[in-house]
Design a protein around this motif. Structure first.
Motif, PDB file in Angstrom:
ATOM      1  N   ASN A 163      12.941  -7.004 -11.326  1.00  0.00           N
ATOM      2  CA  ASN A 163      12.050  -5.942 -10.849  1.00  0.00           C
ATOM      3  C   ASN A 163      12.859  -4.724 -10.387  1.00  0.00           C
ATOM      4  OD1 ASN A 163       9.223  -5.874  -8.531  1.00  0.00           O
ATOM      5  ND2 ASN A 163       9.421  -5.056 -10.572  1.00  0.00           N
ATOM      6  N   ILE A 164      12.227  -3.558 -10.468  1.00  0.00           N
ATOM      7  CA  ILE A 164      12.808  -2.318  -9.961  1.00  0.00           C
ATOM      8  C   ILE A 164      11.760  -1.637  -9.088  1.00  0.00           C
ATOM      9  CG2 ILE A 164      13.717  -0.028 -10.554  1.00  0.00           C
ATOM     10  CD1 ILE A 164      14.434  -1.051 -13.273  1.00  0.00           C
ATOM     11  N   CYS A 165      12.193  -1.077  -7.983  1.00  0.00           N
ATOM     12  CA  CYS A 165      11.295  -0.198  -7.236  1.00  0.00           C
ATOM     13  C   CYS A 165      12.076   1.023  -6.797  1.00  0.00           C
ATOM     14  CB  CYS A 165      10.651  -0.902  -6.045  1.00  0.00           C
ATOM     15  SG  CYS A 165      11.770  -1.275  -4.682  1.00  0.00           S
ATOM     16  N   SER A 166      11.367   2.109  -6.624  1.00  0.00           N
ATOM     17  CA  SER A 166      12.033   3.372  -6.309  1.00  0.00           C
ATOM     18  C   SER A 166      11.163   4.201  -5.388  1.00  0.00           C
ATOM     19  CB  SER A 166      12.315   4.148  -7.604  1.00  0.00           C
ATOM     20  OG  SER A 166      12.740   5.471  -7.328  1.00  0.00           O
ATOM     21  N   SER A 167      11.812   4.968  -4.541  1.00  0.00           N
ATOM     22  CA  SER A 167      11.075   5.995  -3.809  1.00  0.00           C
ATOM     23  C   SER A 167      10.639   7.061  -4.818  1.00  0.00           C
ATOM     24  CB  SER A 167      11.967   6.616  -2.728  1.00  0.00           C
ATOM     25  OG  SER A 167      13.143   7.157  -3.301  1.00  0.00           O
ATOM     26  N   PRO A 168       9.550   7.786  -4.555  1.00  0.00           N
ATOM     27  CA  PRO A 168       9.038   8.747  -5.541  1.00  0.00           C
ATOM     28  C   PRO A 168      10.058   9.764  -6.019  1.00  0.00           C
ATOM     29  CG  PRO A 168       7.434   8.417  -3.785  1.00  0.00           C
ATOM     30  CD  PRO A 168       8.677   7.693  -3.366  1.00  0.00           C
ATOM     31  N   HIS A 212       0.847  -1.192   0.000  1.00  0.00           N
ATOM     32  CA  HIS A 212       0.000   0.000   0.000  1.00  0.00           C
ATOM     33  C   HIS A 212       0.886   1.247   0.000  1.00  0.00           C
ATOM     34  CE1 HIS A 212      -2.732   3.058   1.677  1.00  0.00           C
ATOM     35  NE2 HIS A 212      -3.745   2.287   1.287  1.00  0.00           N
ATOM     36  N   PRO A 213       0.507   2.315  -0.734  1.00  0.00           N
ATOM     37  CA  PRO A 213       1.344   3.520  -0.807  1.00  0.00           C
ATOM     38  C   PRO A 213       1.742   4.085   0.550  1.00  0.00           C
ATOM     39  CG  PRO A 213      -0.434   3.664  -2.388  1.00  0.00           C
ATOM     40  CD  PRO A 213      -0.696   2.429  -1.582  1.00  0.00           C
ATOM     41  N   PHE A 214       0.878   3.900   1.560  1.00  0.00           N
ATOM     42  CA  PHE A 214       1.191   4.403   2.899  1.00  0.00           C
ATOM     43  C   PHE A 214       1.438   3.250   3.875  1.00  0.00           C
ATOM     44  CE2 PHE A 214      -1.801   7.406   0.829  1.00  0.00           C
ATOM     45  CZ  PHE A 214      -0.857   8.381   0.526  1.00  0.00           C
ATOM     46  N   GLU A 215       1.789   2.108   3.317  1.00  0.00           N
ATOM     47  CA  GLU A 215       2.163   0.904   4.067  1.00  0.00           C
ATOM     48  C   GLU A 215       1.075   0.473   5.052  1.00  0.00           C
ATOM     49  OE1 GLU A 215       6.065   0.357   6.312  1.00  0.00           O
ATOM     50  OE2 GLU A 215       6.713   0.132   4.227  1.00  0.00           O
ATOM     51  N   LYS A 216      -0.181   0.548   4.595  1.00  0.00           N
ATOM     52  CA  LYS A 216      -1.286   0.089   5.435  1.00  0.00           C
ATOM     53  C   LYS A 216      -1.527  -1.411   5.274  1.00  0.00           C
ATOM     54  CE  LYS A 216      -3.836   4.479   5.532  1.00  0.00           C
ATOM     55  NZ  LYS A 216      -5.129   5.134   5.233  1.00  0.00           N
ATOM     56  N   SER A 217      -1.159  -1.964   4.117  1.00  0.00           N
ATOM     57  CA  SER A 217      -1.349  -3.391   3.880  1.00  0.00           C
ATOM     58  C   SER A 217      -0.303  -3.880   2.889  1.00  0.00           C
ATOM     59  CB  SER A 217      -2.771  -3.670   3.355  1.00  0.00           C
ATOM     60  OG  SER A 217      -3.035  -2.905   2.194  1.00  0.00           O
ATOM     61  N   SER A 265       5.350   4.780  -0.664  1.00  0.00           N
ATOM     62  CA  SER A 265       5.760   6.169  -0.870  1.00  0.00           C
ATOM     63  C   SER A 265       6.467   6.726   0.361  1.00  0.00           C
ATOM     64  CB  SER A 265       4.537   7.032  -1.207  1.00  0.00           C
ATOM     65  OG  SER A 265       3.584   6.972  -0.161  1.00  0.00           O
ATOM     66  N   LEU A 266       6.308   6.046   1.502  1.00  0.00           N
ATOM     67  CA  LEU A 266       7.004   6.470   2.712  1.00  0.00           C
ATOM     68  C   LEU A 266       8.481   6.103   2.668  1.00  0.00           C
ATOM     69  CD1 LEU A 266       4.331   5.314   5.332  1.00  0.00           C
ATOM     70  CD2 LEU A 266       4.591   7.569   4.299  1.00  0.00           C
ATOM     71  N   ALA A 267       8.833   5.136   1.789  1.00  0.00           N
ATOM     72  CA  ALA A 267      10.227   4.719   1.578  1.00  0.00           C
ATOM     73  C   ALA A 267      10.921   4.317   2.876  1.00  0.00           C
ATOM     74  CB  ALA A 267      11.009   5.822   0.867  1.00  0.00           C
ATOM     75  N   GLN A 268      10.212   3.560   3.730  1.00  0.00           N
ATOM     76  CA  GLN A 268      10.804   3.111   4.990  1.00  0.00           C
ATOM     77  C   GLN A 268      11.360   1.693   4.884  1.00  0.00           C
ATOM     78  OE1 GLN A 268       7.525   3.573   7.731  1.00  0.00           O
ATOM     79  NE2 GLN A 268       8.004   5.734   8.116  1.00  0.00           N
ATOM     80  N   ARG A 269      10.750   0.898   4.003  1.00  0.00           N
ATOM     81  CA  ARG A 269      11.168  -0.491   3.866  1.00  0.00           C
ATOM     82  C   ARG A 269      11.091  -0.917   2.404  1.00  0.00           C
ATOM     83  NH1 ARG A 269       7.373  -0.309   7.934  1.00  0.00           N
ATOM     84  NH2 ARG A 269       8.185  -0.555  10.055  1.00  0.00           N
ATOM     85  N   VAL A 270      11.938  -1.859   2.051  1.00  0.00           N
ATOM     86  CA  VAL A 270      11.842  -2.540   0.766  1.00  0.00           C
ATOM     87  C   VAL A 270      11.348  -3.952   1.050  1.00  0.00           C
ATOM     88  CG1 VAL A 270      13.077  -3.387  -1.254  1.00  0.00           C
ATOM     89  CG2 VAL A 270      13.696  -1.173  -0.264  1.00  0.00           C
TER      90      VAL A 270
END
Length: 433
Positions: free
Chosen positions: A268-273, A25-30, A321-326
């Motif tokens: 795969n690639i992931c990035s903070s905004p 989830h964008p705000f790490e809710k799930s 989007s919080l970029a706290q964990r991968v």
């Protein structure tokens, strides 16, 4: 007759294993893991697993899920795959608000930035769109069928991504192409205006990610490929800004190797905004690679190589989007040793922003006990695992996926004689006869 059987065998091989997918989830809710036909959801806010519901009585897909995503707000979630279904879920209740039937197997899915449209692609290279709101009338909504908006002309589309501002949609395919299209206000009439083509990869494009630094609001596009590179693009002009040879940097591809079959695929690639943190998973690499993007110099470089234990090779990774964990997962559907239970392995890296380094952040692999809601979360997302099953699953996953991805996305070459034979025996021509 032998050639017909060979063609069917190739199709079976291409679909025998599908990678486990993970989305946060964008705000790490799930957090959601897709493995085979199953969606596994854990609510991080409420600290509990989630049961999905559907009016049809069967919330599961009936075949391998190939694509999952949240929308930008986290209000919606989409899943799609080999059963030719696209399911759109409301994340407050995890109720399936709509199921869309596609004509072909679905290879990629995305939700528009405003949450009003879902787009998906099929194995024939066509991108379709369906609206999620038609004047508030649910019956009118269900009556609107998917409409084609653009195409890659008989090339499997591997991924779809909306730009952070919602103005563009990027689509990539098996034939090395990345197309950036202006997403119109009324996409049901088609998306006819191409912004650019990003051309330069020498093998299929496997993944895309937009980054939008505050000092460069136009943003950039990242791409990963079967050629074992990550590339940085000016997607407005289609210009290639830099190439990072991640396979060579990880030490799993020698610089003089030219056999494409030996190239480790960028999974795969992931990035903070803002693009300050870019994580990459690579086939056959036991861990995660951290890249640094110098926005001013428009360049990519390897910042850190994060190794993981247990021969762990992530098949998918993501970041909120919080970029706290991968968040990462390793697994594959249809493993011979797993029986009826599909097994996965989840590992999490914590992001530290307080380190004295040029890139200003670091990744630390968390032990299972340090993961939020560890016991309940891992039990839900991984399945019931003991030490023996973990080792057996991890040992089979890498080789199974390497074969499946190669057969599915590496374009086959046929002799003229065999090509003519296959044309004469196409299924659509058989039906006409």
């Amino acid at each position: 007759m032998d050639e017909v059987q060979l063609g069917e065998e190739e199709i079976d091989k291409a679909t025998e294993a599908a990678p486990a997918l993970i989305s946060v989830h964008p705000f790490e809710k799930s957090i959601v893991v897709a493995l085979g036909s199953e969606l596994r959801v854990f609510d991080l806010e409420r600290d509990c697993s989630v049961s999905l519901s559907d009016d049809s009585g069967s919330s599961d897909h009936s075949d391998s899920i190939r694509a999952i995503c949240f929308d930008a707000s986290g209000r919606l979630f989409a899943s799609a795959g080999d059963d030719k279904l696209v399911k759109i879920w409301m994340t407050d209740s995890w109720f399936c608000m709509r199921t869309v039937c596609a004509d072909k197997r679905v290879s990629a899915v995305a939700i528009s930035h405003d949450g009003l449209f879902v787009v998906f692609s099929d194995k024939f290279g066509i991108v379709w769109v369906v609206p999620l709101n038609v004047d508030g009338d649910s019956q009118a909504l269900d009556a609107v069928k998917p409409m084609p908006i653009l195409g890659h002309y008989c090339s499997i589309i591997t991924t779809l991504k909306f730009s952070p501002d919602g103005r563009f949609i990027a689509s990539a395919d098996r034939d090395f192409k990345i197309r950036v299209t202006i997403f119109p206000r009324n996409p049901l009439n088609g998306a006819h205006e191409i912004q650019s083509f990003c051309l330069g990869h020498t093998d299929f494009v496997s993944c895309l990610a937009f980054i939008c630094p505050s000092d460069y609001p136009q943003g950039f596009l990242l791409s990963g490929s079967g050629d074992s590179t990550v590339r940085l693009w000016d997607f407005i002009t289609g210009g290639l800004l830099d190439t990072c040879e991640v396979g060579t940097a990880a030490g799993i591809l020698k610089s003089d190797e030219i056999d494409k079959e030996n190239y480790p695929v960028v999974n795969n690639i992931c990035s903070s905004p803002d693009g300050s943190l870019i994580a990459v998973s690579i086939q056959s690499f036991h861990g995660v690679m951290l890249l640094n993007c110098n926005h001013a110099a428009r360049s990519l470089s390897v910042a850190k190589v994060v190794s993981m234990k247990e021969n762990y090779v992530p098949t998918s990774l993501c970041m909120s989007s919080l970029a706290q964990r991968v968040w990462t997962v390793m697994g594959a559907s249809n493993q011979p040793s797993s029986g009826t239970v599909q097994l996965a392995r989840v590992r999490v890296c914590s992001v530290s922003h307080k380190v004295p380094s040029p890139h200003g952040h670091d990744l630390v692999v968390l032990e299972d006990n340090d993961i939020p809601s560890s016991a309940k979360l891992l039990s839900k997302l991984q399945g019931s695992l003991d030490a023996t099953e973990i080792e057996a699953t991890l040992a089979l996953t890498t080789s199974a996926l390497k074969t499946a991805i190669h057969n599915l996305l590496t374009k086959k070459q046929y002799s003229m004689e065999k090509r003519d034979f296959r044309k004469r025996n196409r299924n659509d021509r058989k039906q006409k006869q």
